[in-house]
Design a protein around this motif. Structure first.
Motif, mmCIF file in Angstrom:
data_model
loop_
_atom_site.group_PDB
_atom_site.id
_atom_site.type_symbol
_atom_site.label_atom_id
_atom_site.label_comp_id
_atom_site.label_asym_id
_atom_site.label_seq_id
_atom_site.Cartn_x
_atom_site.Cartn_y
_atom_site.Cartn_z
ATOM 1 N N PRO A 1 -7.304 30.656 33.483
ATOM 2 C CA PRO A 1 -8.745 30.554 33.802
ATOM 3 C C PRO A 1 -9.309 31.887 34.277
ATOM 4 O O PRO A 1 -8.606 32.673 34.921
ATOM 5 C CB PRO A 1 -8.779 29.498 34.914
ATOM 6 C CG PRO A 1 -7.534 28.701 34.721
ATOM 7 C CD PRO A 1 -6.511 29.666 34.200
ATOM 8 N N ALA A 2 -10.564 32.129 33.975
ATOM 9 C CA ALA A 2 -11.185 33.422 34.303
ATOM 10 C C ALA A 2 -11.152 33.707 35.794
ATOM 11 O O ALA A 2 -11.051 34.858 36.222
ATOM 12 C CB ALA A 2 -12.625 33.438 33.788
ATOM 13 N N ALA A 3 -11.213 32.658 36.607
ATOM 14 C CA ALA A 3 -11.244 32.848 38.058
ATOM 15 C C ALA A 3 -9.869 33.126 38.643
ATOM 16 O O ALA A 3 -9.748 33.489 39.805
ATOM 17 C CB ALA A 3 -11.835 31.608 38.725
ATOM 18 N N TYR B 1 -2.274 24.239 39.459
ATOM 19 C CA TYR B 1 -1.833 25.424 40.205
ATOM 20 C C TYR B 1 -2.719 25.498 41.450
ATOM 21 O O TYR B 1 -3.943 25.654 41.338
ATOM 22 C CB TYR B 1 -1.957 26.676 39.342
ATOM 23 C CG TYR B 1 -1.002 26.656 38.159
ATOM 24 C CD1 TYR B 1 0.223 27.328 38.222
ATOM 25 C CD2 TYR B 1 -1.305 25.934 37.013
ATOM 26 C CE1 TYR B 1 1.103 27.289 37.157
ATOM 27 C CE2 TYR B 1 -0.425 25.892 35.945
ATOM 28 C CZ TYR B 1 0.783 26.571 36.027
ATOM 29 O OH TYR B 1 1.679 26.521 34.966
ATOM 30 N N ILE B 2 -2.108 25.372 42.615
ATOM 31 C CA ILE B 2 -2.856 25.176 43.858
ATOM 32 C C ILE B 2 -2.452 26.228 44.892
ATOM 33 O O ILE B 2 -1.254 26.486 45.109
ATOM 34 C CB ILE B 2 -2.595 23.767 44.438
ATOM 35 C CG1 ILE B 2 -2.974 22.700 43.392
ATOM 36 C CG2 ILE B 2 -3.366 23.547 45.715
ATOM 37 C CD1 ILE B 2 -2.627 21.280 43.818
ATOM 38 N N ASP B 3 -3.455 26.847 45.519
ATOM 39 C CA ASP B 3 -3.215 27.785 46.621
ATOM 40 C C ASP B 3 -2.553 27.072 47.800
ATOM 41 O O ASP B 3 -2.653 25.855 47.955
ATOM 42 C CB ASP B 3 -4.545 28.369 47.125
ATOM 43 C CG ASP B 3 -5.062 29.475 46.228
ATOM 44 O OD1 ASP B 3 -4.283 29.979 45.418
ATOM 45 O OD2 ASP B 3 -6.259 29.800 46.350
ATOM 46 N N VAL C 1 -7.641 24.708 44.167
ATOM 47 C CA VAL C 1 -7.106 24.633 42.806
ATOM 48 C C VAL C 1 -7.397 25.933 42.064
ATOM 49 O O VAL C 1 -8.557 26.332 41.944
ATOM 50 C CB VAL C 1 -7.713 23.438 42.043
ATOM 51 C CG1 VAL C 1 -7.225 23.430 40.596
ATOM 52 C CG2 VAL C 1 -7.371 22.127 42.725
ATOM 53 N N ARG C 2 -6.346 26.582 41.568
ATOM 54 C CA ARG C 2 -6.512 27.810 40.787
ATOM 55 C C ARG C 2 -6.639 27.519 39.294
ATOM 56 O O ARG C 2 -7.314 28.236 38.569
ATOM 57 C CB ARG C 2 -5.318 28.735 41.020
ATOM 58 C CG ARG C 2 -5.063 29.102 42.472
ATOM 59 C CD ARG C 2 -6.106 30.049 43.002
ATOM 60 N NE ARG C 2 -5.974 31.386 42.411
ATOM 61 C CZ ARG C 2 -6.783 32.403 42.658
ATOM 62 N NH1 ARG C 2 -7.832 32.208 43.459
ATOM 63 N NH2 ARG C 2 -6.596 33.573 42.110
#
Length: 446
Positions: A237-239, A319-321, A326-327
């Motif tokens: 993802p871009a972020a 995928y979670i910090d 949520v990443r």
């Protein structure tokens, strides 16, 4: 035999039969082992449930204790660091935690999620992990993946040459059914062999082809091609940060082949309560249970939460910090066409994609391998020659002629080119065959 062109057809038939014989001699023992372990692995869930029952059955409660208490209990009880946590789909089941000990050994620990009581630990993966390692041949060493490719390639040669030998000709032989001959007679076993190959050959070939991604040379090349052409995993993802290749200890568990080894920067350092926040986010994001949370050793990496799915379309990885943000949320519909085909093949191979029909069809293929081996050995035993040492294998003679060689190469060569390790082993087999013929000529009486 009644063939329409006896000189040509009988020569080609004998030449293909010769390579069918040698292919069976080379790979059937290993193929039978893989069929046995593969058939067992189809019932992984049932085997695990039986083996884990003393540790996994608990009284259902109302509310979980802190997940960080789960890892603390497992770390103390099993004597190591927790690398991932499997959250069950039933309230009366314990949490499973994979613990890596200082000596590198892994254990599967069980903790009651309601009171954090340590319930015990077993060898990592239990019985089915041993079955899996035996099936993949990894139990014999690091070069096992090369052997997998060689065996798989020769198994396809067996199927291809078997189709050639089965092909109906003007002769008295069982084609679609087994003739009414006594079981003690060789024609009975010939028909059993041919008819089993006819009905199960496509399933066996499917199992072989979908098992090839586990191989070293072809599997790596195939996966590399999928990723290079953009037909594999989706872009990050871009972020988020670009995909990172996680080191061995940080490989996300349960994400499947497409996302294997893919990690993201978490953006925050892990601290007390991180696993609790990650699980709260997973539940808030409606992640379906059971799922596995991978706890990275690198504190800058995101936690990975992967759904344990049966059908590929249900695949999902979060995928979670460490602070619970949520990443990335990766699902099956984001995969490229190559990755979708790849994951579908693995799911069908493992008998999960289409329920019990899928499982028992794959089991039928495994049983057919054994039936083909037993009938093939029985046929050989009934026609084995008595003579010198070099004649006792009973291999069909190699007839001369360019058309005969063309018939064999037309069946064998494409597979040898497509699968490099099979091609290399074919060269060795040709050299040994040539050497054997030279020795037989030397030993033949003048």
């Amino acid at each position: 035999m009644g063939d329409p062109k006896p000189h040509i057809l009988s020569g080609a038939y004998r030449a293909v039969w010769r390579w069918h014989f040698y292919a069976g001699l080379l790979v059937l023992p290993v193929l039978c082992l893989m069929a046995l372990t593969g058939g067992l692995y189809l019932f992984k869930d049932e085997i695990d449930a039986a083996v884990y029952r003393p540790y996994e059955r608990i009284e259902a409660g109302q509310q979980w204790a802190s997940p960080d208490r789960w890892t603390a209990a497992a770390s103390v009880g099993a004597g190591g660091r927790v690398v991932n946590v499997r959250v069950p789909d039933r309230p009366d089941r314990a949490v499973r935690l994979t613990v890596r000990r200082p000596d590198g050994e892994q254990r599967t620990a069980f903790v009651n999620p309601y009171d954090s009581q340590y319930l015990g630990a077993v060898r990592y993966g239990g019985v089915t992990e041993i079955v899996k390692q035996t099936h993949s041949l990894s139990i014999i060493g690091p070069w096992a993946n090369l052997l997998v490719e060689i065996v798989a390639g020769w198994a396809l040669i067996l199927v291809a040459t078997g189709v050639f030998l089965w092909w109906p000709r003007k002769r008295d032989a069982g084609v679609l059914t087994v003739r009414a001959t006594p079981p003690s007679a060789r024609p009975f076993w010939r028909d059993v062999h041919a008819v089993t190959g006819l009905y199960a050959g496509a399933v066996i070939a499917f199992l072989v082809v979908t098992g090839m991604p586990w191989s070293a040379v072809w599997g790596d090349r195939f996966l590399g091609l999928i990723r290079e052409t953009g037909a594999g995993r989706p872009p990050a993802p871009a972020a988020a940060s670009p995909w990172l290749h996680a080191e061995h200890d940080d490989h996300p568990a349960g994400v499947g082949w497409t996302m294997e080894g893919a990690a993201l920067h978490g953006g925050h350092h892990a601290g007390p309560g991180a696993l609790t926040r990650v699980l709260e986010t997973a539940e808030a994001e409606a992640m379906a249970r059971p799922y596995t949370v991978t706890i990275p050793t690198d504190p800058t990496l995101a936690y990975t939460v992967a759904r344990e799915n049966k059908q590929v379309q249900d695949a999902r990885s979060l995928y979670i910090d460490s602070d619970g943000a949520v990443r990335a949320d990766i699902r099956y519909d984001q995969f490229g066409v190559g990755a979708k085909a790849f994951e579908w093949g693995v799911a069908v191979h493992q008998g999960t994609q289409y329920g019990w029909i899928n499982r028992y069809l794959m089991l039928g293929g495994c049983i057919a391998v054994w039936l083909l081996a037993i009938s093939g050995v029985t046929m050989w035993w009934k026609r084995r020659p008595n003579g010198r040492l070099w004649g006792r294998l009973g291999a069909p003679t190699a007839p001369p002629g360019p058309r005969v060689r063309a018939a064999v190469l037309g069946v064998v060569l494409p597979l040898a080119i497509f699968y490099p390790m099979t091609g290399a082993s074919l060269i060795v087999a040709l050299a040994l065959d040539r050497l054997g013929r030279l020795i037989r000529r030397r030993l033949a009486p003048a």
